[in-house]
Design a protein around this motif. Structure first.
Motif, PDB file in Angstrom:
ATOM      1  N   LEU A  11       0.823  -1.210   0.000  1.00 37.93           N
ATOM      2  CA  LEU A  11       0.000   0.000   0.000  1.00 37.93           C
ATOM      3  C   LEU A  11       0.855   1.257   0.000  1.00 37.93           C
ATOM      4  CD1 LEU A  11      -2.914  -0.904   2.443  1.00 37.93           C
ATOM      5  CD2 LEU A  11      -3.068  -0.484  -0.009  1.00 37.93           C
ATOM      6  N   LEU A  12       1.919   1.259   0.786  1.00 41.58           N
ATOM      7  CA  LEU A  12       2.806   2.424   0.820  1.00 41.58           C
ATOM      8  C   LEU A  12       3.528   2.628  -0.509  1.00 41.58           C
ATOM      9  CD1 LEU A  12       4.357   2.167   4.398  1.00 41.58           C
ATOM     10  CD2 LEU A  12       2.792   3.906   3.536  1.00 41.58           C
ATOM     11  N   ILE A  13       4.042   1.549  -1.077  1.00 37.28           N
ATOM     12  CA  ILE A  13       4.744   1.663  -2.355  1.00 37.28           C
ATOM     13  C   ILE A  13       3.775   2.100  -3.450  1.00 37.28           C
ATOM     14  CG2 ILE A  13       5.940   0.353  -4.159  1.00 37.28           C
ATOM     15  CD1 ILE A  13       7.166  -1.342  -1.879  1.00 37.28           C
ATOM     16  N   GLY A  14       2.607   1.481  -3.499  1.00 34.78           N
ATOM     17  CA  GLY A  14       1.612   1.843  -4.507  1.00 34.78           C
ATOM     18  C   GLY A  14       1.139   3.277  -4.368  1.00 34.78           C
ATOM     19  N   SER A  15       0.908   3.711  -3.139  1.00 32.84           N
ATOM     20  CA  SER A  15       0.483   5.099  -2.908  1.00 32.84           C
ATOM     21  C   SER A  15       1.567   6.086  -3.305  1.00 32.84           C
ATOM     22  CB  SER A  15       0.126   5.305  -1.434  1.00 32.84           C
ATOM     23  OG  SER A  15      -0.923   4.456  -1.065  1.00 32.84           O
ATOM     24  N   GLY A  16       2.812   5.731  -3.027  1.00 34.82           N
ATOM     25  CA  GLY A  16       3.923   6.603  -3.431  1.00 34.82           C
ATOM     26  C   GLY A  16       4.010   6.747  -4.946  1.00 34.82           C
ATOM     27  N   PHE A  17       3.876   5.632  -5.660  1.00 37.59           N
ATOM     28  CA  PHE A  17       3.912   5.693  -7.123  1.00 37.59           C
ATOM     29  C   PHE A  17       2.741   6.497  -7.675  1.00 37.59           C
ATOM     30  CE2 PHE A  17       6.961   2.164  -7.085  1.00 37.59           C
ATOM     31  CZ  PHE A  17       7.811   2.574  -8.090  1.00 37.59           C
ATOM     32  N   VAL A  18       1.556   6.292  -7.122  1.00 36.30           N
ATOM     33  CA  VAL A  18       0.388   7.052  -7.592  1.00 36.30           C
ATOM     34  C   VAL A  18       0.569   8.539  -7.306  1.00 36.30           C
ATOM     35  CG1 VAL A  18      -2.076   7.415  -7.207  1.00 36.30           C
ATOM     36  CG2 VAL A  18      -1.203   5.110  -7.463  1.00 36.30           C
ATOM     37  N   LEU A  19       1.117   8.879  -6.154  1.00 40.42           N
ATOM     38  CA  LEU A  19       1.351  10.279  -5.817  1.00 40.42           C
ATOM     39  C   LEU A  19       2.349  10.922  -6.782  1.00 40.42           C
ATOM     40  CD1 LEU A  19       0.835  12.611  -3.813  1.00 40.42           C
ATOM     41  CD2 LEU A  19       2.804  11.783  -2.525  1.00 40.42           C
ATOM     42  N   VAL A  20       3.421  10.207  -7.108  1.00 44.37           N
ATOM     43  CA  VAL A  20       4.397  10.732  -8.065  1.00 44.37           C
ATOM     44  C   VAL A  20       3.752  10.903  -9.440  1.00 44.37           C
ATOM     45  CG1 VAL A  20       6.524  10.160  -9.308  1.00 44.37           C
ATOM     46  CG2 VAL A  20       6.417   9.885  -6.836  1.00 44.37           C
ATOM     47  N   GLY A  21       2.903   9.965  -9.839  1.00 43.01           N
ATOM     48  CA  GLY A  21       2.206  10.083 -11.118  1.00 43.01           C
ATOM     49  C   GLY A  21       1.277  11.279 -11.171  1.00 43.01           C
ATOM     50  N   PRO A  38       1.450   9.500 -15.779  1.00 40.48           N
ATOM     51  CA  PRO A  38       0.434   8.559 -15.300  1.00 40.48           C
ATOM     52  C   PRO A  38       0.516   7.175 -15.937  1.00 40.48           C
ATOM     53  CG  PRO A  38      -0.587  10.209 -16.695  1.00 40.48           C
ATOM     54  CD  PRO A  38       0.851  10.610 -16.516  1.00 40.48           C
ATOM     55  N   THR A  39       1.039   7.062 -17.155  1.00 38.27           N
ATOM     56  CA  THR A  39       1.067   5.741 -17.775  1.00 38.27           C
ATOM     57  C   THR A  39       2.143   4.850 -17.181  1.00 38.27           C
ATOM     58  OG1 THR A  39       2.459   6.591 -19.561  1.00 38.27           O
ATOM     59  CG2 THR A  39       0.100   6.501 -19.957  1.00 38.27           C
ATOM     60  N   LYS A  40       3.299   5.395 -16.948  1.00 41.69           N
ATOM     61  CA  LYS A  40       4.387   4.568 -16.415  1.00 41.69           C
ATOM     62  C   LYS A  40       4.261   4.379 -14.909  1.00 41.69           C
ATOM     63  CE  LYS A  40       6.461   4.440 -20.395  1.00 41.69           C
ATOM     64  NZ  LYS A  40       5.349   4.458 -21.299  1.00 41.69           N
ATOM     65  N   VAL A  41       4.165   5.465 -14.219  1.00 41.98           N
ATOM     66  CA  VAL A  41       4.161   5.404 -12.760  1.00 41.98           C
ATOM     67  C   VAL A  41       2.809   4.920 -12.234  1.00 41.98           C
ATOM     68  CG1 VAL A  41       4.454   6.795 -10.691  1.00 41.98           C
ATOM     69  CG2 VAL A  41       5.888   7.215 -12.650  1.00 41.98           C
ATOM     70  N   GLY A  42       1.735   5.356 -12.857  1.00 41.44           N
ATOM     71  CA  GLY A  42       0.407   4.971 -12.390  1.00 41.44           C
ATOM     72  C   GLY A  42       0.134   3.497 -12.546  1.00 41.44           C
ATOM     73  N   THR A  43       0.649   2.891 -13.599  1.00 44.37           N
ATOM     74  CA  THR A  43       0.442   1.459 -13.809  1.00 44.37           C
ATOM     75  C   THR A  43       1.105   0.655 -12.695  1.00 44.37           C
ATOM     76  OG1 THR A  43       0.392   1.835 -16.182  1.00 44.37           O
ATOM     77  CG2 THR A  43       0.742  -0.412 -15.450  1.00 44.37           C
ATOM     78  N   ILE A  44       2.312   1.022 -12.341  1.00 50.89           N
ATOM     79  CA  ILE A  44       3.005   0.315 -11.257  1.00 50.89           C
ATOM     80  C   ILE A  44       2.300   0.576  -9.922  1.00 50.89           C
ATOM     81  CG2 ILE A  44       5.176   0.146  -9.983  1.00 50.89           C
ATOM     82  CD1 ILE A  44       6.581   0.908 -12.615  1.00 50.89           C
ATOM     83  N   GLY A  45       1.859   1.816  -9.713  1.00 54.69           N
ATOM     84  CA  GLY A  45       1.174   2.151  -8.465  1.00 54.69           C
ATOM     85  C   GLY A  45      -0.129   1.393  -8.291  1.00 54.69           C
ATOM     86  N   ALA A  78      -3.167   0.085 -20.843  1.00 54.62           N
ATOM     87  CA  ALA A  78      -2.518   1.371 -20.565  1.00 54.62           C
ATOM     88  C   ALA A  78      -1.482   1.749 -21.621  1.00 54.62           C
ATOM     89  CB  ALA A  78      -1.898   1.369 -19.171  1.00 54.62           C
ATOM     90  N   PRO A  79      -0.591   0.865 -22.034  1.00 60.74           N
ATOM     91  CA  PRO A  79       0.361   1.257 -23.085  1.00 60.74           C
ATOM     92  C   PRO A  79      -0.310   1.513 -24.432  1.00 60.74           C
ATOM     93  CG  PRO A  79       1.149  -0.690 -21.935  1.00 60.74           C
ATOM     94  CD  PRO A  79      -0.244  -0.447 -21.472  1.00 60.74           C
ATOM     95  N   VAL A  80      -1.341   0.746 -24.751  1.00 60.03           N
ATOM     96  CA  VAL A  80      -2.027   0.926 -26.031  1.00 60.03           C
ATOM     97  C   VAL A  80      -2.740   2.271 -26.070  1.00 60.03           C
ATOM     98  CG1 VAL A  80      -3.867   0.016 -27.503  1.00 60.03           C
ATOM     99  CG2 VAL A  80      -2.266  -1.548 -26.422  1.00 60.03           C
ATOM    100  N   SER A  81      -3.438   2.613 -24.995  1.00 60.73           N
ATOM    101  CA  SER A  81      -4.135   3.900 -24.969  1.00 60.73           C
ATOM    102  C   SER A  81      -3.142   5.057 -24.955  1.00 60.73           C
ATOM    103  CB  SER A  81      -5.075   3.979 -23.765  1.00 60.73           C
ATOM    104  OG  SER A  81      -4.349   3.887 -22.561  1.00 60.73           O
ATOM    105  N   ALA A  82      -2.021   4.908 -24.271  1.00 62.08           N
ATOM    106  CA  ALA A  82      -1.001   5.964 -24.269  1.00 62.08           C
ATOM    107  C   ALA A  82      -0.419   6.149 -25.662  1.00 62.08           C
ATOM    108  CB  ALA A  82       0.104   5.624 -23.278  1.00 62.08           C
ATOM    109  N   ASN A  83      -0.227   5.051 -26.392  1.00 59.85           N
ATOM    110  CA  ASN A  83       0.289   5.133 -27.749  1.00 59.85           C
ATOM    111  C   ASN A  83      -0.698   5.875 -28.648  1.00 59.85           C
ATOM    112  OD1 ASN A  83       1.724   4.751 -30.085  1.00 59.85           O
ATOM    113  ND2 ASN A  83       1.294   2.573 -30.246  1.00 59.85           N
ATOM    114  N   PHE A  84      -1.980   5.589 -28.518  1.00 54.20           N
ATOM    115  CA  PHE A  84      -2.973   6.273 -29.343  1.00 54.20           C
ATOM    116  C   PHE A  84      -3.067   7.758 -29.002  1.00 54.20           C
ATOM    117  CE2 PHE A  84      -5.162   2.049 -30.109  1.00 54.20           C
ATOM    118  CZ  PHE A  84      -4.715   1.974 -31.415  1.00 54.20           C
ATOM    119  N   ILE A  85      -2.988   8.094 -27.723  1.00 54.59           N
ATOM    120  CA  ILE A  85      -3.028   9.508 -27.329  1.00 54.59           C
ATOM    121  C   ILE A  85      -1.811  10.235 -27.879  1.00 54.59           C
ATOM    122  CG2 ILE A  85      -2.919  11.072 -25.356  1.00 54.59           C
ATOM    123  CD1 ILE A  85      -4.615   8.987 -23.830  1.00 54.59           C
TER     124      ILE A  85
END
Length: 125
Positions: A11-21, A38-45, A78-85
Motif C-alpha cells: 500500500l505504501l509503495i503503490g500510494s507513493g507511485f500514484v502520488l508521483v504520477g 500517469p502511464t508509467k508510474v500509475g500502472t506500477i502504483g 494502458a500502453p495501447v491507450s497511451a500510444n494512441f493519445i
C-alpha cells in the motif's frame, strides 16, 4: 502478521507511485511529458495497490483472483491507450514532432496522404 506487513508495504509503495504520477501529471506542461507520468508510474502504483488487496484477502483466508484480471487488463490497455493519445498529439501537431530521419525513405512520416500524392507526382515529373 507477515501478511499484514506485506499488505502495508504494498500500500505504501503503490500510494507513493500514484502520488508521483499525479504530481507529474499536474507539473508537466507539454502533453507528451504529461502523458508519461500517469502511464508509467500509475500502472506500477495501481498494480501494487491491487497486489496489496490480494495479499490482504489471502491473509483473511479468502481467495481473490479478480485483482489478477484487473492487473492484466490494466497492463495491456494502458500502453495501447497511451500510444494512441501520443499519435493523436503528433498528428494534431500539438507538440514537437520528432526530427526527420537522414536520407531514409522507409521511415514513417507524419504527412497526410494528400501531401504524399503531390510529392510523388512532383518526383515523377
Amino acid at each position: 502478521m507477515i501478511g499484514t506487513y506485506a499488505t502495508a508495504l504494498c500500500l505504501l509503495i503503490g500510494s507513493g507511485f500514484v502520488l508521483v504520477g499525479v504530481l507529474g501529471l499536474l507539473k508537466f506542461n507539454d502533453p507528451m511529458t504529461r502523458l508519461h507520468a500517469p502511464t508509467k508510474v500509475g500502472t506500477i502504483g495501481i498494480g501494487m495497490l491491487l497486489l496489496a488487496s490480494m495479499i490482504h484477502s489471502f491473509t483473511l483466508g479468502e481467495t481473490s483472483f479478480h485483482e489478477l484480471l484487473i492487473m492484466g487488463f490494466l497492463f495491456v490497455t494502458a500502453p495501447v491507450s497511451a500510444n494512441f493519445i501520443a499519435k493523436v498529439c503528433l498528428h494534431k501537431q500539438d507538440c514537437m514532432t520528432p526530427p526527420p530521419p537522414e536520407a531514409d525513405t522507409t521511415w514513417s512520416t507524419l504527412q497526410s496522404p494528400d501531401r504524399d500524392l503531390v510529392e510523388k507526382a512532383a518526383e515523377a515529373k
